[in-house]
Design an enzyme around this catalytic site. Structure first.
Site, mmCIF file in Angstrom:
data_model
loop_
_atom_site.group_PDB
_atom_site.id
_atom_site.type_symbol
_atom_site.label_atom_id
_atom_site.label_comp_id
_atom_site.label_asym_id
_atom_site.label_seq_id
_atom_site.Cartn_x
_atom_site.Cartn_y
_atom_site.Cartn_z
ATOM 1 N N ILE A 221 39.627 -31.850 27.385
ATOM 2 C CA ILE A 221 39.161 -30.458 27.439
ATOM 3 C C ILE A 221 39.400 -29.896 28.848
ATOM 4 O O ILE A 221 39.137 -30.574 29.843
ATOM 5 C CB ILE A 221 37.665 -30.347 27.057
ATOM 6 N N ASN A 228 29.934 -26.799 31.655
ATOM 7 C CA ASN A 228 28.631 -27.439 31.879
ATOM 8 C C ASN A 228 27.840 -26.709 32.946
ATOM 9 O O ASN A 228 26.630 -26.496 32.793
ATOM 10 C CB ASN A 228 28.838 -28.896 32.324
ATOM 11 N N ASP A 237 27.344 -30.357 25.340
ATOM 12 C CA ASP A 237 27.364 -31.344 24.235
ATOM 13 C C ASP A 237 27.762 -30.684 22.921
ATOM 14 O O ASP A 237 28.494 -31.261 22.114
ATOM 15 C CB ASP A 237 25.971 -31.982 24.079
ATOM 16 N N GLU A 263 35.036 -36.117 28.191
ATOM 17 C CA GLU A 263 35.521 -34.990 27.373
ATOM 18 C C GLU A 263 36.969 -35.237 26.970
ATOM 19 O O GLU A 263 37.767 -34.333 26.906
ATOM 20 C CB GLU A 263 35.356 -33.650 28.102
HETATM 21 P P1 GH3 Z 1 40.329 -30.674 33.785
HETATM 22 O O1 GH3 Z 1 40.853 -29.453 33.133
HETATM 23 O O2 GH3 Z 1 41.108 -31.062 34.968
HETATM 24 O O3 GH3 Z 1 40.171 -31.786 32.818
HETATM 25 O O4 GH3 Z 1 38.893 -30.283 34.329
HETATM 26 P P2 GH3 Z 1 37.504 -30.808 33.850
HETATM 27 O O5 GH3 Z 1 36.437 -30.013 34.487
HETATM 28 O O6 GH3 Z 1 37.458 -30.878 32.360
HETATM 29 O O7 GH3 Z 1 37.552 -32.295 34.352
HETATM 30 P P3 GH3 Z 1 36.600 -33.132 35.247
HETATM 31 O O8 GH3 Z 1 37.083 -34.526 35.087
HETATM 32 O O9 GH3 Z 1 36.537 -32.561 36.633
HETATM 33 O O10 GH3 Z 1 35.174 -32.993 34.582
HETATM 34 C C1 GH3 Z 1 34.878 -33.466 33.332
HETATM 35 C C2 GH3 Z 1 33.516 -32.986 32.962
HETATM 36 O O11 GH3 Z 1 33.169 -33.398 31.623
HETATM 37 C C3 GH3 Z 1 32.460 -33.533 33.857
HETATM 38 C C4 GH3 Z 1 31.334 -33.937 32.955
HETATM 39 O O12 GH3 Z 1 30.161 -33.288 33.321
HETATM 40 C C5 GH3 Z 1 31.756 -33.483 31.570
HETATM 41 N N1 GH3 Z 1 31.336 -34.410 30.573
HETATM 42 C C6 GH3 Z 1 31.799 -35.652 30.326
HETATM 43 N N2 GH3 Z 1 31.112 -36.219 29.296
HETATM 44 C C7 GH3 Z 1 30.191 -35.298 28.877
HETATM 45 C C8 GH3 Z 1 29.182 -35.287 27.849
HETATM 46 O O13 GH3 Z 1 28.988 -36.263 27.104
HETATM 47 N N3 GH3 Z 1 28.441 -34.156 27.712
HETATM 48 C C9 GH3 Z 1 28.649 -33.069 28.518
HETATM 49 N N4 GH3 Z 1 27.885 -32.006 28.331
HETATM 50 N N5 GH3 Z 1 29.568 -33.080 29.489
HETATM 51 C C10 GH3 Z 1 30.337 -34.158 29.673
HETATM 52 MG MG MG Z 2 38.771 -32.192 31.335
HETATM 53 MG MG MG Z 3 38.745 -35.788 31.707
#
Ligand code: GH3
Ligand code: MG
Ligand code: MG
Length: 352
Positions: A221, A228, A237, A263
């Protein structure tokens, strides 16, 4: 009361159990001839048979087939002088099917109520007369004794069978449930990472063996952190669940959707080449990008999310699950670098 077994009977019973155990361990078919060999082997009463079997067991490469058993039977146990008579005895013994007669006795026992005691007594006495081989007599006796004990306990066998059938069904259902739950991602309902690892190994082996196509999509994503930060983790979520659902709904039955972590999702597409994989990826990407996300509680719009995708095809000549994932991951990275909300195929000059 039944008389207690004599010492000799107990010894014989132990040999019988030991023989069955050895046969089970070696996957030997429980025919009467095979059983006779192993009974005499464990009792040690035929020294030459024991010596020859020990020799065979010492040679790891030798498989003790039914033919080897018949050979040993004729050499050490079958006392008939004439070859034809010997063969007839082996056939008779193996087709006499003592065990199936015992099963018949048990079936009778479970099926009827009024006349069953009388019938069972008749069947058992008839059966005992038919069995002459001492080893089989011991085995049959154990089963008959158990049957009698159940009868004497006054309990309806059919009722007990029903109960255990119910228990087995219940256990199976629970086991299925536990297995399913442990393979599922609790948030999105798709397969979890553990199930994905098993599936990719299974499908790469399948593709290699059958020379079939297999594609892997890695999906992440875009800018999810911003979502978030803006709406909070609970809404985050909800979006994750929606994306998981859209991916699951967007592929066919034999395709496999898993949450790879955070994600990020992974999809395995069996029987699909690179062109097909790219088409599926593009369809999923567009579908997600065109969906206006609506907040469940207030019904207000959250806008759209987009995903970036990397696509790689399994190479059946020289490849592995790890290399396949790494090529799809590289392609996903290039989708991000290229501006996100796009699909990129693996690079063919990427390291193998
Ligand atoms: P990019 O386009 O580069 O992928 O940017 P990004 O913000 O999606 O990527 P980044 O790796 O910086 O952040 C991923 C985010 O996904 C951070 C974290 O808070 C969120 N995340 C991961 N797992 C979960 C989850 O189970 N629930 C929620 N609400 N957020 C999640
Ligand atoms: Mg991402
Ligand atoms: Mg990621």
């Amino acid at each position: 009361m039944k008389p207690a077994p004599t010492k000799n009977e107990n010894v014989a019973l132990n040999h019988a159990r030991h023989a069955l155990l050895l046969m089970t361990e070696r996957g030997i078919e429980p025919t009467p001839v095979n059983y006779a060999i192993w009974y005499h082997y464990t009792s040690g009463d035929k020294k030459e048979l024991k010596r020859e079997m020990d020799e065979l067991l010492g040679q790891k490469a030798v498989r003790i087939t039914n033919d080897v058993h018949v050979y040993l039977y004729n050499k050490h146990i079958n006392t008939r002088p004439d070859k034809e008579e010997q063969a007839a005895e082996v056939t008779a013994l193996n087709t006499q099917s003592v065990l199936s007669e015992i099963m018949k006795v048990m079936e009778k026992f479970t099926g009827e109520t009024a006349t069953y005691n009388q019938q069972i007594d008749q069947q058992i006495s008839g059966l005992s007369e038919k069995i002459t081989d001492p080893a089989l007599k011991v085995m049959a006796k154990e089963i008959i004794d158990r049957t009698m004990a159940i009868r004497n306990s006054g309990m309806e066998l059919s009722q007990r069978l029903e109960e255990s059938k119910r228990e087995v069904t219940e256990l199976k259902t629970n086991l299925n449930k536990v297995t399913t739950e442990s393979n599922r991602d609790f948030l999105t309902g798709t397969a979890n990472r553990k199930a994905f690892e098993a599936k990719i190994d299974e499908l790469t082996a399948w593709a290699k063996e059958r020379q079939k196509d297999l594609c892997l999509l890695m999906i992440d994503i875009d800018h999810f952190k911003q979502f978030n930060d803006k709406y909070g983790h609970l809404i985050g979520d909800e979006i994750l669940r929606k994306v998981g659902h859209a991916l699951f709904e967007g592929v066919k039955g034999k395709d496999f959707v898993a949450r790879y972590g955070g994600e990020e999702f992974a999809i395995l597409l069996p029987d699909t080449g690179l062109a097909g994989g790219l088409a599926v990826a593009e369809h999923l990407r567009r579908n997600i990008a065109e969906t206006d996300l609506v907040r469940k509680d207030t019904g207000t719009s959250l806008g759209v999310v987009t995903v970036s995708v990397g696509v790689a095809r399994y190479r059946t000549d020289a490849d592995s699950s790890v290399l396949l994932i790494s090529r799809a991951d590289n392609a996903l990275y290039r989708s991000k670098m290229g501006g996100r909300n796009r699909v990129t195929q693996e690079s063919f000059d990427a390291p193998q």
